[in-house]
Motif scaffolding. Structure first.
Motif, PDB file in Angstrom:
ATOM      1  N   UNK A   6       0.827  -1.210   0.000  1.00 26.29           N
ATOM      2  CA  UNK A   6       0.000   0.000   0.000  1.00 26.29           C
ATOM      3  C   UNK A   6       0.857   1.254   0.000  1.00 26.29           C
ATOM      4  N   UNK A   7       0.384   2.222  -0.688  1.00 24.65           N
ATOM      5  CA  UNK A   7       1.087   3.500  -0.784  1.00 24.65           C
ATOM      6  C   UNK A   7       0.419   4.494   0.168  1.00 24.65           C
ATOM      7  N   UNK A   8       1.011   4.738   1.350  1.00 25.47           N
ATOM      8  CA  UNK A   8       0.359   5.604   2.328  1.00 25.47           C
ATOM      9  C   UNK A   8       0.179   7.023   1.832  1.00 25.47           C
ATOM     10  N   UNK A   9       1.098   7.503   1.012  1.00 28.94           N
ATOM     11  CA  UNK A   9       0.980   8.871   0.513  1.00 28.94           C
ATOM     12  C   UNK A   9      -0.243   8.995  -0.389  1.00 28.94           C
ATOM     13  N   UNK A  10      -0.405   8.019  -1.303  1.00 22.80           N
ATOM     14  CA  UNK A  10      -1.549   8.036  -2.208  1.00 22.80           C
ATOM     15  C   UNK A  10      -2.856   7.920  -1.446  1.00 22.80           C
ATOM     16  N   UNK A  11      -2.908   7.032  -0.446  1.00 25.77           N
ATOM     17  CA  UNK A  11      -4.139   6.827   0.318  1.00 25.77           C
ATOM     18  C   UNK A  11      -4.518   8.099   1.072  1.00 25.77           C
ATOM     19  N   UNK A  12      -3.551   8.691   1.721  1.00 29.42           N
ATOM     20  CA  UNK A  12      -3.849   9.903   2.492  1.00 29.42           C
ATOM     21  C   UNK A  12      -4.250  11.059   1.583  1.00 29.42           C
ATOM     22  N   UNK A  13      -3.653  11.086   0.392  1.00 28.06           N
ATOM     23  CA  UNK A  13      -4.040  12.137  -0.559  1.00 28.06           C
ATOM     24  C   UNK A  13      -5.514  11.972  -0.943  1.00 28.06           C
ATOM     25  N   UNK A  14      -5.935  10.717  -1.148  1.00 25.90           N
ATOM     26  CA  UNK A  14      -7.337  10.464  -1.473  1.00 25.90           C
ATOM     27  C   UNK A  14      -8.246  10.826  -0.310  1.00 25.90           C
ATOM     28  N   UNK A  15      -7.809  10.554   0.906  1.00 25.67           N
ATOM     29  CA  UNK A  15      -8.603  10.911   2.082  1.00 25.67           C
ATOM     30  C   UNK A  15      -8.769  12.421   2.166  1.00 25.67           C
ATOM     31  N   UNK A  16      -7.682  13.152   1.932  1.00 27.11           N
ATOM     32  CA  UNK A  16      -7.758  14.614   1.972  1.00 27.11           C
ATOM     33  C   UNK A  16      -8.692  15.149   0.880  1.00 27.11           C
TER      34      UNK A  16
END
Length: 223
Positions: A6-16
């Motif tokens: 999993x790519x935490x940066x990508x996931x958090x960007x989607x959450x934002x």
């Protein structure tokens, strides 16, 4: 085949991005609420006619945010707070959608009330609307800032709305029959519409309270 981590940066960007869409939906709901206020207390029928178009935009945001939340829940979570946020968003947008629906209903009530003279309780009903709008604005600021401390303040504001609701309801319920308009057609209609309006405002305040509580859950994990 090696699994892609999993790519935490990508996931958090989607959450934002999802959070921004929730706030955009909230801004539309705030505007719809203001239009209903102008229609009901300013006798602005033009404002009432704008609300259905605004509600269509709100509904589109609601459906898209639900789909996005469900999709993201299938991805590997990064932090517990991210998953709490997704779950809270799904509930929170339902609260926003219901406030938008009530605003549309208030616009329709304003149109129906237009031919009738204003009632003595309108000042108290306007106070209910003002408090409820402030509650919604406060809860959305709390979401933008991820501030868990606003829940108590919003609850206190909700108690004011509840007290005003009880006061206005008593005024309407205790109106002597001889004070009702003598017109044979729908002489009870303005009283029934006002009773419905205060019920809608009370529920809008409850949903704003829910939003504040859901923000606190995102941060603390406690209900």
């Amino acid at each position: 085949m090696t699994a892609i981590p999993p790519n935490p940066i990508s996931f958090r960007r989607q959450v934002r991005q999802l959070e921004q869409n929730v706030l955009r939906m909230g801004a539309l709901v705030e505007h719809s609420f203001r239009l209903s206020h102008q229609a009901l207390f300013g006798r602005n029928l033009g404002a009432a006619e704008e609300i259905p178009l605004m509600d269509q935009q709100i509904d589109r945001f609601y459906r898209q945010i639900e789909v996005d939340c469900l999709r993201m829940m299938t991805l590997p979570p990064v932090e517990a707070q991210d998953m709490r946020m997704l779950g809270a968003f799904m509930q929170l947008v339902r609260d926003l959608e219901r406030i938008g629906d009530y605003a549309e209903d208030l616009g329709e009530i304003a149109i129906r009330l237009f031919p009738y003279p204003g009632h003595a309780c309108m000042n108290d009903i306007q106070m209910m609307s003002n408090h409820s709008q402030r509650m919604l604005a406060t809860s959305l600021v709390a979401l933008a800032d991820l501030d868990a401390t606003v829940g108590k303040h919003i609850k206190e504001m909700d108690e004011v709305v509840d007290e005003l609701y009880a006061k206005v309801y008593r005024q309407l319920a205790e109106t002597p029959l001889q004070d009702l308009t003598p017109q044979p057609q729908s002489r009870l209609e303005p009283y029934l519409l006002l009773a419905l309006a205060i019920r809608h405002l009370e529920r809008m305040a409850d949903h704003a309270t829910n939003i504040g509580q859901r923000v606190a859950f995102i941060i603390t994990g406690q209900r």
